[in-house]
Design a protein around this motif. Structure first.
Motif, PDB file in Angstrom:
ATOM      1  N   SER A 177       0.755  56.776  40.055  1.00 56.21           N
ATOM      2  CA  SER A 177       1.316  55.419  39.929  1.00 56.21           C
ATOM      3  C   SER A 177       0.564  54.609  38.875  1.00 56.21           C
ATOM      4  O   SER A 177       1.186  53.891  38.075  1.00 56.21           O
ATOM      5  N   ASP A 178      -0.749  54.732  38.870  1.00 55.58           N
ATOM      6  CA  ASP A 178      -1.545  54.012  37.870  1.00 55.58           C
ATOM      7  C   ASP A 178      -1.291  54.564  36.468  1.00 55.58           C
ATOM      8  O   ASP A 178      -1.247  53.812  35.484  1.00 55.58           O
ATOM      9  N   GLN A 179      -1.137  55.882  36.375  1.00 59.39           N
ATOM     10  CA  GLN A 179      -0.844  56.483  35.076  1.00 59.39           C
ATOM     11  C   GLN A 179       0.520  56.039  34.557  1.00 59.39           C
ATOM     12  O   GLN A 179       0.698  55.837  33.351  1.00 59.39           O
TER      13      GLN A 179
ATOM     14  N   ILE B 274       1.475  54.211  31.096  1.00 61.57           N
ATOM     15  CA  ILE B 274       2.553  54.700  30.224  1.00 61.57           C
ATOM     16  C   ILE B 274       3.519  53.576  29.901  1.00 61.57           C
ATOM     17  O   ILE B 274       3.965  53.430  28.754  1.00 61.57           O
ATOM     18  N   LYS B 275       3.834  52.766  30.883  1.00 59.17           N
ATOM     19  CA  LYS B 275       4.748  51.641  30.674  1.00 59.17           C
ATOM     20  C   LYS B 275       4.186  50.667  29.650  1.00 59.17           C
ATOM     21  O   LYS B 275       4.924  50.113  28.818  1.00 59.17           O
TER      22      LYS B 275
ATOM     23  N   ILE C  66      11.355  55.075  32.788  1.00 60.47           N
ATOM     24  CA  ILE C  66      10.255  54.518  31.998  1.00 60.47           C
ATOM     25  C   ILE C  66       9.604  55.598  31.145  1.00 60.47           C
ATOM     26  O   ILE C  66       9.398  55.436  29.938  1.00 60.47           O
ATOM     27  N   ILE C  67       9.275  56.722  31.775  1.00 57.17           N
ATOM     28  CA  ILE C  67       8.567  57.805  31.088  1.00 57.17           C
ATOM     29  C   ILE C  67       9.397  58.382  29.949  1.00 57.17           C
ATOM     30  O   ILE C  67       8.917  58.559  28.820  1.00 57.17           O
TER      31      ILE C  67
ATOM     32  N   ILE D  65       2.386  65.357  30.489  1.00 53.33           N
ATOM     33  CA  ILE D  65       2.410  63.895  30.475  1.00 53.33           C
ATOM     34  C   ILE D  65       1.296  63.315  31.333  1.00 53.33           C
ATOM     35  O   ILE D  65       0.629  62.349  30.944  1.00 53.33           O
ATOM     36  N   PHE D  66       1.079  63.937  32.494  1.00 53.42           N
ATOM     37  CA  PHE D  66       0.134  63.385  33.458  1.00 53.42           C
ATOM     38  C   PHE D  66      -1.166  64.182  33.532  1.00 53.42           C
ATOM     39  O   PHE D  66      -1.166  65.408  33.373  1.00 53.42           O
TER      40      PHE D  66
END
Length: 263
Positions: A5-7, A11-12, A196-197, A245-246
């Motif tokens: 969630s923080d990542q 990203i946002k 979003i991603i 991505i993560f």
């Protein structure tokens, strides 16, 4: 380590980098580990699912509307309002029920990447733990919206627009399932996060998706049955994209899945 969630928040605000060749190589190496096994599973269960779907459609619409080739070309304009409702909700429900099966192949890709054993039962992992409801809700929501819009536009003779919207929704939501099963997000958070991603790197992600489509087309040309052995590449690619991505704690997905089975 930051949570998923923080990542996503980072990203946002700041975006992220993604390298096509690195993702492709990761996906291909993963695919080589699951291709044959996953292909054989798809071969068996596609027959079973096909028979089940055919029986359900015949019961709902009648054999005259789904006989032979018509099974794949149901025309909404020929259906009554009641049948349209059945068609829209039935399609969405069927997609939602099937989606944990798809999630199971992502779990298989995860096991293969970590050199862990996987079995036929692996593809049913998410039918028996706490992720099932979230996967079902997310897939049902997207599928219902997709089918409803597509059907409405087809009734208005705007088939091309309906297809474009369907492809748009499919593209911007293809990360929903990994965000749920690996990122531990709730259904609607996963839908929002997927948009979003993908919106941050649409060009590269689209290019990667096109390689999946190309592989499937090649499989279809290989006597049609070859498609069942190229479809697993889509699971490996989706998994590779997510991992690229993560930043992931390698023990976290396994631990969370193991715990979820007991909850």
């Amino acid at each position: 380590m930051k949570s998923i969630s923080d990542q996503i928040k980072d990203i946002k605000n700041h975006g992220y980098s993604l390298d096509f060749s690195n993702v492709f190589n990761l996906a291909f190496e993963n695919y080589k580990k699951i291709a044959v096994y996953a292909g054989l599973i798809l071969l068996v269960f596609s027959v079973l699912f096909g028979i089940t779907a055919g029986v359900i459609l015949i019961l709902i619409f009648g054999v005259d509307k789904v006989d032979g080739a018509k099974l794949l070309t149901i025309q909404p304009q020929l259906l009554s309002q009641t049948q349209l409702v059945y068609y829209i909700f039935g399609t969405a429900i069927f997609s939602a029920i099937f989606s944990p099966f798809t999630a199971g192949f992502l779990k298989m890709a995860d096991c293969a990447q970590k050199d862990e054993e996987f079995k036929v039962a692996t593809v049913f992992t998410y039918y028996k733990n706490r992720y099932f409801l979230q996967i079902f809700l997310a897939t049902f929501t997207v599928s219902l919206l997709n089918v409803a819009i597509g059907t409405f536009l087809e009734l208005q003779q705007l088939n091309a627009l309906g297809l474009a919207i369907s492809l748009f929704l499919s593209f911007f939501t293809f990360l929903i399932i990994p965000l749920i099963i690996f990122g531990n997000l709730k259904a609607f958070d996963a839908i929002k996060s997927s948009f979003i991603i993908i919106s941050k790197q649409p060009a590269i992600l689209l290019a990667l998706i096109i390689t999946i489509i190309g592989a499937i087309i090649v499989g279809f040309m290989a006597f049609c049955i070859g498609i069942l052995f190229t479809i697993p590449f889509s699971y490996s690619m989706t998994y590779a994209i997510y991992c690229s991505i993560f930043t992931i704690d390698k023990e976290d997905p396994i631990d969370s899945i193991g715990k979820s089975d007991l909850e």
